[in-house]
Scaffold this active site. Sequence first.
Site, short mmCIF file in Angstrom:
data_model
loop_
_atom_site.label_atom_id
_atom_site.label_comp_id
_atom_site.label_asym_id
_atom_site.label_seq_id
_atom_site.Cartn_x
_atom_site.Cartn_y
_atom_site.Cartn_z
CE1 TYR A 109 0.89 -1.51 0.36
CE2 TYR A 109 1.63 -2.81 -1.54
CZ TYR A 109 1.07 -1.47 -0.81
OH TYR A 109 0.20 -1.08 -1.93
CD GLU A 199 -2.39 -0.10 -0.03
OE1 GLU A 199 -1.59 0.45 -0.70
OE2 GLU A 199 -3.11 0.56 0.86
#
Length: 391
Positions: A109, A199
């Site tokens: 992530y 993101e």
Amino acid sequence: MKLHEYQAKEIFLKSGLPVPNGQLVTTAEQATRAAQIIKGAPWVIKAQVHAGGRGKAGGVKLAHYPYEVVTETEALLGNPLVTKQTGPEGVIVNQVLIEEGIEIDREYYLSMVIDRSTANPTMIFSTAGGMDIEEVAAKTPEVIFKEHVDPVAGWMPHHARNLLYCSEPPPDQTTIAGLMAVMSNVYKLFMTLDCSLIEINPLVTTREGRAVALDAKVIIDSNAFFRQKELLELDDPREKDPLELMAEKYQLNYIRLDGNVGCMVNGAGLAMATMDVIKMAGAAPANFLDVGGGASEAMIEKGVEIILKDKRVKAILINIFGGILRCDILAKGLVAAAKKKGIGVPLIVRLEGTNVAEGREILEEAQLKFLVAKDMAEAAKLVAKQVSGAG
Ligand code: GDP
Ligand code: MN
């Protein structure tokens, strides 16, 4: 302003940040063609909507044969997709991204945001990629790592190393080099495009040591549009609430919420306080419409119209502290709205400030049916009483 995944990936590609080969399609014919051009099997079929959580909701499909690319695309196009982030009615899928499937070795992530407590751009990195990051943060915060960046000094290789050598086991040298390049690119893009969020979840690495952004979420800070004009073209109004769009057109700020009390306020602070007192009185706001400082009579009239277009609204609370916006202007706008289309729900008005006496007089003379509250708490109580029992 949110970008679509395919738009964000086009930007990534231009700046040297690796993404899978892909093509955007809007018809089955285009999907057939895409399956011929793009390397597979497998292919990944991805609904392009401004909502996350698509994977778990059936918005990301794997196809093993060219015909599956087409049938999966057809199944998505034109249909609503309901994810954790969309609400029960879902959002219509207008576009689909078809990509080559990547063989994943590890999933990470990666994101960049502004940390408001330190006022720094901050990179967040985790070895628990591909999962719901809020859940990871709640259950296993020890696998989430952060680096604050001094915007004057900029991104440094040590920021990347701090993050990468936290992961157990650390990736091999080739992979580390790829991930470091991704990180510095994310920082560069974040700053040059005035983002509030980048993101990548998941950011994956392959066995050969390639780092690839499999997903991409980018939000541009709308306060920066004066210098990001070309990004405005990427706006997709189909993804927005129609009432929010209408409000935008008249320079009004409209936010949809879940209750049944329509709210007209001036100023974001007053809006928040109004939401709080409505909740404390046992009711729930359906929306708030912030008319801002310098609203005109016509804007107030439009504002009432927008609030009433939402059929869930069972009463309207008008909470105005007249400063730059004078109370008589507000009253004239309300009267105009009532005359033109009528206000079929109870109206509770709390007015204070500049020209408040004139404002009240205008409302009374127009014989508009409304309840006057002496303060915010009373206004909230009155409105709660009006909607109690309403659906
Ligand atoms: P989101 O659920 O809306 O965040 O959509 P993502 O783009 O993150 O896709 C959901 C999941 O699909 C990812 O977490 C991956 O596990 C999987 N996925 C997406 N692209 C690929 C791919 O190219 N290969 C493989 N094996 N899985 C993929
Ligand atoms: Mn994702």
